[in-house]
Design a protein around this motif. Structure first.
Motif, PDB file in Angstrom:
ATOM      1  N   VAL A  22      93.298 -19.179 -24.944  1.00  0.00           N
ATOM      2  CA  VAL A  22      92.550 -20.434 -24.896  1.00  0.00           C
ATOM      3  C   VAL A  22      93.243 -21.441 -25.789  1.00  0.00           C
ATOM      4  N   GLY A  23      93.581 -22.581 -25.222  1.00  0.00           N
ATOM      5  CA  GLY A  23      94.187 -23.641 -26.010  1.00  0.00           C
ATOM      6  C   GLY A  23      93.130 -24.590 -26.550  1.00  0.00           C
ATOM      7  N   ARG A  24      93.607 -25.527 -27.338  1.00  0.00           N
ATOM      8  CA  ARG A  24      92.702 -26.524 -27.908  1.00  0.00           C
ATOM      9  C   ARG A  24      93.369 -27.889 -27.854  1.00  0.00           C
ATOM     10  N   VAL A  25      92.543 -28.914 -27.644  1.00  0.00           N
ATOM     11  CA  VAL A  25      93.071 -30.272 -27.556  1.00  0.00           C
ATOM     12  C   VAL A  25      93.581 -30.722 -28.920  1.00  0.00           C
ATOM     13  N   ALA A  26      94.851 -31.165 -28.940  1.00  0.00           N
ATOM     14  CA  ALA A  26      95.428 -31.722 -30.173  1.00  0.00           C
ATOM     15  C   ALA A  26      95.404 -33.244 -30.138  1.00  0.00           C
ATOM     16  N   ASP A  27      95.716 -33.827 -28.988  1.00  0.00           N
ATOM     17  CA  ASP A  27      95.692 -35.284 -28.809  1.00  0.00           C
ATOM     18  C   ASP A  27      95.171 -35.578 -27.406  1.00  0.00           C
ATOM     19  N   ALA A  28      94.459 -36.672 -27.285  1.00  0.00           N
ATOM     20  CA  ALA A  28      93.989 -37.144 -25.979  1.00  0.00           C
ATOM     21  C   ALA A  28      93.923 -38.663 -26.011  1.00  0.00           C
TER      22      ALA A  28
END
Length: 441
Positions: free
Chosen positions: A22-28
């Protein structure tokens, strides 16, 4: 217990993945999401969700992997970024992007995900096909040997298209391309129409369906829509989705007519994605990936050993003087071009096709010598009349001074009548061909 007997519990446990990365948002921001800790390949579909106990439990956003860097996986969302936070988790689906295709799509209007937006219930019989696929082997393509009847006299007589040909329709704004597309959809000699509307105004979508296409045209058509307010990847994705659906019908032996409006908006959507992930701008701000994507899209159309896709792609020219990099690139790739003139449209000459600057590269392969000779004469006399038109307006031309000019003056009325056609009028190919030959007997 019988060892050969199936154990449902064992089968269920065998199908479970014990570990899921599972990844995680670093930038959006803008049209880009950077995720960390994600194991996914380019083109793979991912899903963004909030962790359990945080945020809206029903929140889910689809995104496609468009790049990979050392620390991050780069994704472009297929929807708005509203609701995404630093705690949003990213799940890789493990599969490449696909869409449903089949007879259940006929008469339906879909979004860029292949989901219906026409409030007519679920889709009928379909199967999943990949959005991104290779083009047919060039050596297995059937030769283009039969004319493709469009129902439009100006095209069928002077720039005859072949079944499996790919043609560009070049026009400035207000050139009448939507009207011409509607005529092609209603009059084209195809089993199935696949119509892709990329970056259109929402108002124009409904107008095209009701005013230009009509019930008869809609019944044998599949329409894929991504309006101008949709995210960049969704707008570009619509072109790939429409092409994949057309390929599905072609591979089942159908004659398919693919209409894509427009390549310019498709290229602009690709530019937005490319610049967001850090590609350098090249020609007029378009990154190199745009010019590599165009031939990949176009080469998927055409003939294979089972069926055909005859494709018409509209291109919005910045002006009528040239210099637009997308216009130049598309013109160099496709098998022919139809140029719509604002001057002819202003003179109420419809369809506003500039015959002298339009060309079908496959025409010599699909029409007989008499048709080809008559088409050449029409071009010659039309060009000659254009040369002396100013002299005629000034009253300076004297009849008898140029025999070819005299014939051009005599023929210009019937020529213009042949090339003009009401949008509701559709003419069989043989009738158009006979009218052309009769003009130059």
């Amino acid at each position: 217990m019988n060892a050969s007997a199936s154990d449902p519990l064992l089968d269920a446990l065998t199908g479970v993945k014990p570990i899921q990365r599972v990844g995680r948002v670093a930038d959006a921001y803008g049209t880009l999401i950077r995720a960390t800790g994600l194991k996914a390949s380019i083109g793979e579909l991912c899903h963004l969700r909030h962790p359990r106990g945080e945020g809206d439990p029903d929140f889910e956003l689809a995104a496609e992997v468009v790049g990979v860097s050392k620390q991050h996986t780069l994704l472009t969302p297929l929807g708005a970024l509203d609701g995404i936070s630093a705690t949003t988790e990213v799940y890789a689906s493990g599969r490449q992007a696909s869409v449903r295709a089949g007879d259940g799509l006929l008469g339906r209007v879909l979004d860029a995900h292949g989901e219906p937006i026409d409030d007519r219930g679920p889709l009928g019989a379909t199967e999943a096909v990949p959005i991104y696929a290779a083009s047919p082997n060039p050596l297995t393509r059937n030769l283009i040997e039969r004319p493709f009847s469009t129902g439009v006299r100006a095209i069928d007589t002077v720039m005859t298209a072949g079944e499996g040909q790919r043609v560009g329709i070049f026009a400035v704004a207000g050139g009448g391309k939507s009207t011409l597309l509607g005529m092609l959809a209603r009059g084209g000699d195809a089993d199935v129409n696949v119509i892709v509307l990329v970056g259109e105004r929402g108002r124009e979508v409904n107008e095209f369906i009701h005013d230009n296409l009509g019930e008869q045209g809609l019944a044998r058509s599949v329409i894929v829509v991504a309006t101008s307010d949709r995210p960049a990847l969704e707008r570009s994705r619509a072109a790939w989705v429409g092409t994949a659906i057309a390929e599905h019908f072609r591979d089942r032996g159908k004659r398919v007519l693919l209409l894509l409006d427009s390549v310019t908006r498709f290229a602009r959507a690709l530019r937005d994605v490319g610049l967001a992930i850090g590609e350098p701008p090249a020609r007029r701000g378009f990154p190199p990936s745009v010019f590599s994507a165009l031939p990949r899209l176009f080469e998927r159309a055409g003939n294979n050993e089972r069926g055909s896709i005859t494709a018409f792609y509209t291109v919005l020219a910045e002006d009528e003087d040239g210099g637009d990099p997308i216009v130049e690139e598309v013109r160099s790739i496709l098998d022919g071009h139809i140029v719509l003139s604002r001057k002819l449209a202003a003179a109420y000459h419809y369809p506003a096709i500039d015959v002298l600057t339009s060309l079908s590269r496959t025409m010599p392969r699909v029409v007989d010598e008499a048709h080809m000779r008559a088409a050449g004469q029409l071009r010659k006399y039309l060009a000659k009349h254009q040369d002396i038109e100013l002299l005629l307006q000034l009253g300076e031309y004297k009849r008898g001074s140029d025999p070819e000019a005299d014939v051009a003056i005599e023929k210009i009325g019937p020529i213009r009548k042949l090339l003009q056609q009401a949008s509701g009028e559709l003419v069989p190919f043989q009738q158009s061909s006979d009218a052309l030959r009769k003009l130059f007997r």
